[in-house]
Design a protein around this motif. Structure first.
Motif, PDB file in Angstrom:
ATOM      1  N   ALA A  18       0.819  -1.011  -0.119  1.00 42.83           N
ATOM      2  CA  ALA A  18       0.147  -0.238   0.142  1.00 42.83           C
ATOM      3  C   ALA A  18       0.952   1.245   0.081  1.00 42.83           C
ATOM      4  O   ALA A  18       1.918   1.174  -0.080  1.00 42.83           O
ATOM      5  N   GLU A  19       0.064   2.212   0.005  1.00 44.14           N
ATOM      6  CA  GLU A  19       0.970   3.800  -0.072  1.00 44.14           C
ATOM      7  C   GLU A  19       1.851   3.901   1.323  1.00 44.14           C
ATOM      8  O   GLU A  19       1.147   3.527   2.555  1.00 44.14           O
ATOM      9  N   PRO A  20       2.965   4.370   1.530  1.00 51.79           N
ATOM     10  CA  PRO A  20       3.717   4.481   2.652  1.00 51.79           C
ATOM     11  C   PRO A  20       3.017   5.480   3.469  1.00 51.79           C
ATOM     12  O   PRO A  20       2.420   6.506   2.983  1.00 51.79           O
ATOM     13  N   LYS A  21       3.377   5.401   4.811  1.00 54.40           N
ATOM     14  CA  LYS A  21       2.724   6.413   5.728  1.00 54.40           C
ATOM     15  C   LYS A  21       3.681   7.452   5.763  1.00 54.40           C
ATOM     16  O   LYS A  21       4.724   7.758   5.381  1.00 54.40           O
ATOM     17  N   ARG A 666       6.164   1.596   5.551  1.00 60.45           N
ATOM     18  CA  ARG A 666       6.538   1.739   4.250  1.00 60.45           C
ATOM     19  C   ARG A 666       5.618   0.809   3.485  1.00 60.45           C
ATOM     20  O   ARG A 666       5.479   0.711   2.238  1.00 60.45           O
ATOM     21  N   GLY A 667       4.308   0.579   3.871  1.00 62.05           N
ATOM     22  CA  GLY A 667       3.186   0.082   3.466  1.00 62.05           C
ATOM     23  C   GLY A 667       3.450  -1.220   2.961  1.00 62.05           C
ATOM     24  O   GLY A 667       2.425  -1.947   2.118  1.00 62.05           O
ATOM     25  N   ILE A 668       4.068  -2.248   3.661  1.00 57.40           N
ATOM     26  CA  ILE A 668       4.413  -3.522   3.132  1.00 57.40           C
ATOM     27  C   ILE A 668       3.749  -4.605   4.153  1.00 57.40           C
ATOM     28  O   ILE A 668       3.819  -4.103   5.529  1.00 57.40           O
ATOM     29  N   ARG A 669       2.963  -5.475   3.844  1.00 61.18           N
ATOM     30  CA  ARG A 669       2.207  -6.258   4.617  1.00 61.18           C
ATOM     31  C   ARG A 669       2.734  -7.898   4.233  1.00 61.18           C
ATOM     32  O   ARG A 669       2.664  -8.147   2.924  1.00 61.18           O
ATOM     33  N   ASP A 670       2.773  -8.808   5.167  1.00 60.71           N
ATOM     34  CA  ASP A 670       2.679 -10.397   4.743  1.00 60.71           C
ATOM     35  C   ASP A 670       3.628 -10.787   3.914  1.00 60.71           C
ATOM     36  O   ASP A 670       3.805 -11.769   3.363  1.00 60.71           O
TER      37      ASP A 670
END
Length: 760
Positions: A18-21, A666-670
């Protein structure tokens, strides 16, 4: 209620993006903290434990080395500190039954995340030669095994004694005493892989290899430059100090290849405003190309020299040496070369200069983004030049601030964990204990790996840490470790270093910071030194995870008695019974620790170690003054079609400990096998967002080093630069690619090419 550990490794083959925070901490951090803590400890234990973190009568956080303010909040911890505490205070256990059910060959296929999630080690375990299962062993037999292997060595220098930054002052002092009484200076530590470049540069230029600021100095600064550092993830409590500095009128320049949420805006969870609007931190973001920092500071120095009345001439005249040679080199700095090296614009650098000239009190903070390059030492020396020019060392609100990453890594070095000890330290040790310590320099981390690889070291003993995963050139390091006759790890939890072993192996389980330490004379405490040279006590409050654990000081004392036998001159039994007796010896050996016991138990809760440049503008260098230097400007040259990779942490990570599979900011998951690439670079290389590539590093030895199966993430990093998480990418860092002088692995500037993955 605490949850059970995962039975299977989670699938990581489809990371979500997703978009970075654009901001750090706040309500999301509170929720994430409590959720992860509850999973490990349960609700009641979470509350009782976290309220003791970093309190004067509690225990020091086993995470980073950021200092505590004198006035402390009830909740004096950050999100990642809470994760570190939860992992140690977990209710999960790795028992003898676990090892009976899991052969080493199976454990070696598991991820570091899965291994760490299994819980606390409960028994000493032994892996015999040729076996595939660890088996329980008594402490007495474990020490016999170590003694057998050490006695069989042709020289004490065939043993290596590694130290992690978690080790207390008391344990570290005993550990180096044992090694030197045995007859070796082979005392590599995690500093060799992180701030060794800082120590090398600062020792030569200002005379002491530590930062020159206290926490109060940040609050008083006019300008704070944060270079090569991501405090929002790696030192989150630093954000509170930056917020206070901003409230007091400071300006902040951040210098980094990646935009980082924590330096953009901070939602302080301790205040109503923080939970709503938050505080903007960075006034000027310089998105520098990897390795361009020396060029930037050299040009700023030229521009300061060219500005009328900008140099503190009285300070330079009275307190420095080498100014004329430095000034000639700085005046030769070239704008075009600097713009190429940094990727910045002329306007950005001129804005930075204006902020520098407007500041009377400037601090430069840095971390691994400056220390892990071939030219790291001259880069940090250029930072020192920058501060010396305007008299910004030795006055309030100004100075050098290398931010250490592990809770007592600086204290361990102070206690003598160093392969190249100062003659004065060895002289003091000899006077106090009556034996002649070895004077020959020992192995640092890189040289220790080479010695194991080449059969010149045969016993490897680690006081904490995860050596195999933390070190560069993973395949070389693992092969080297497997050549050892014996590998021993003093640990609280399972990690990869326990499954990549010598011919024989031992796991020695130890107390954590959170746990009560009861010895024959009563309950004990230990001490630590933070990143700014403050020493204070740490008292565990929880019952030990198992009745079979020993404290680190007790392990060293019993090991020394068994290995050294009648040869020893140290009162090891006395040291084990009462840690105050250890501190009495430290007080007589290590400068600055006079009246150690009285000062660390007094009403102030600790004390600051002396720092001559900070305290009295006295510089204990070879010249007796602060030294300007004039090294040639260096920066990485990138071949066509290649990227410059930096290895870094995710937000759910502390060093090699993986708490989870997300990188929230940074919008990274899993998933962790991602590579962050600038969209323009990705288009030029014809790699689509979401495609999978192998990362292949290129170095002068011609060896192919490959990290397969990384998802490409189009990300706003600097042009020509990429980023990916370690330890997964340590395989790409050549063992011999190190910083000049410090020999620190150059993990922040790895030339890579991207090849389409076979699994794409």
């Amino acid at each position: 209620m605490a949850t059970k550990p995962p039975k299977a490794d989670p699938v990581q083959d489809a990371p979500q993006v997703a978009e970075p925070k654009r901001a750090a901490a706040g309500l999301a951090a509170i929720g994430h903290t409590l959720r992860m803590a509850q999973q490990q400890m349960g609700v009641k234990r979470t509350m009782l434990t976290l309220l003791s973190v970093n309190q004067k009568d509690g225990f020091d956080c086993p995470g980073c080395a950021w200092p505590e303010p004198d006035h402390r909040h009830k909740a004096e911890f950050c999100e990642n500190g809470a994760k570190a505490v939860a992992e140690e205070a977990t209710l999960r256990r790795v028992t003898t039954e676990f090892f009976a059910a899991h052969p080493v060959s199976d454990l070696a296929t598991r991820s570091g995340y899965w291994l760490g999630q299994q819980g606390r080690l409960t028994h000493p375990m032994y892996l015999p030669e040729g076996a595939d299962h660890y088996e329980p062993v008594t402490w007495e037999r474990a020490f016999d095994i170590v003694a057998e292997e050490i006695d069989a060595l042709d020289s004490p220098d065939e043993a290596v004694f590694y130290t992690s930054g978690r080790t207390s002052n008391e344990a570290a002092f005993l550990y180096q005493l044992f090694a030197r009484e045995l007859g070796t200076n082979n005392l590599p530590d995690c500093s060799n892989m992180c701030h060794e470049s800082s120590g090398s540069a600062l020792g030569e230029t200002i005379g002491i290899g530590k930062g020159s600021v206290l926490l109060e100095d940040l609050h008083q600064a006019d300008l704070i430059i944060v270079a090569g550092q991501n405090p929002g993830t790696n030192h989150p409590r630093m954000l509170s100090a930056l917020e206070k500095a901003k409230a007091n009128g400071a300006k902040i320049i951040s210098v980094n290849p990646l935009p980082e949420a924590g330096l953009e805006r901070f939602h302080n969870p301790q205040t109503p405003k923080g939970l709503t609007a938050g505080a903007a931190l960075t006034d000027l973001f310089l998105q520098i190309r990897i390795g361009g920092d020396q060029a930037l500071f050299r040009l700023l120095n030229k521009l300061i020299l060219d500005t009328e009345d900008a140099v503190d001439e009285e300070f330079v005249r009275e307190h420095t040496h080498g100014y004329e040679e430095f000034a000639r080199a700085a005046r030769a700095a070239d704008w075009d070369e600097t713009l190429t090296a940094t990727g910045l614009t002329r306007e950005q650098i001129e804005r930075a200069l204006a902020m520098v000239l407007a500041s009377q009190r400037t601090i430069v903070c840095w971390a691994m983004g400056l220390t892990q390059h071939k030219h790291s030492v001259p880069t940090i020396k250029e930072v020192v030049n920058f501060l010396l020019l305007r008299g910004n060392i030795g006055r309030p609100g100004a100075g050098v601030c290398p931010v250490r990453g592990h809770s007592n890594v600086q204290g361990d070095r102070t206690m003598g964990i160093f392969e190249r000890p100062a003659p004065a330290f060895l002289d003091a040790l000899e006077t106090e204990f009556g034996f002649a310590p070895p004077r020959k320099h020992g192995y640092d981390v890189v040289r220790a790996i080479r010695a194991l690889r080449d059969g010149e070291a045969k016993v490897f003993f680690a006081m904490g840490g995860n050596f195999v995963s933390a070190s560069p050139d993973t395949e070389v390091t693992e092969a080297a470790m497997r050549r050892a006759r014996l590998s021993v790890h003093v640990s609280t939890k399972l990690n990869r270093s326990h499954v990549v072993t010598g011919t024989r192996a031992l796991i020695l389980p130890t107390l954590g910071r959170t746990e009560r330490d009861l010895q024959d004379s009563g309950e004990q405490f230990v001490t630590v030194e933070d990143s700014m040279g403050m020493v204070h006590a740490s008292r565990g409050r929880l019952e030990p995870a198992s009745g079979h654990l020993l404290s680190e000081p007790a392990i060293v004392c019993r090991l020394a008695r068994r290995v050294l036998g009648d040869r020893t001159v140290a009162p090891w039994e006395e040291f084990e019974k009462d840690y105050a007796t250890i501190r009495d010896r430290i007080a007589r050996v290590v400068p600055g620790f006079e009246d150690f016991n009285a000062r660390v138990t007094g009403s102030t809760g600790g004390f600051a170690l002396p720092h001559a440049p900070r305290d009295e503008r006295r510089f204990p260098t070879a010249t007796g003054k602060a030294n300007f230097t004039a090294a040639p400007v260096e920066f990485p040259k990138l071949p066509e079609g290649r990227l410059l990779l930096q290895t870094l942490r995710s937000h759910d990570q502390y060093n090699t400990t993986i708490y989870g599979l997300d990188d929230r900011y940074r919008g990274i998951r899993d998933g962790r096998r991602v590579v962050l690439v600038n969209p323009d670079d990705a288009r030029a290389l014809d790699v689509a967002d979401g495609s999978y590539v192998d990362l292949v590093s290129e170095w002068q030895d011609g060896v192919e080093r490959r990290a397969p199966g990384f998802r490409v993430v189009h990300y706003p990093t600097a042009r020509g630069c990429a980023a990916a998480y370690y330890p997964e990418t340590n395989v790409l860092v050549p063992l011999d690619a190190t910083a000049d002088t410090s020999n620190t692995p150059a993990s922040k500037s790895v030339v890579v090419r991207l090849e389409q993955s076979a699994t794409d």
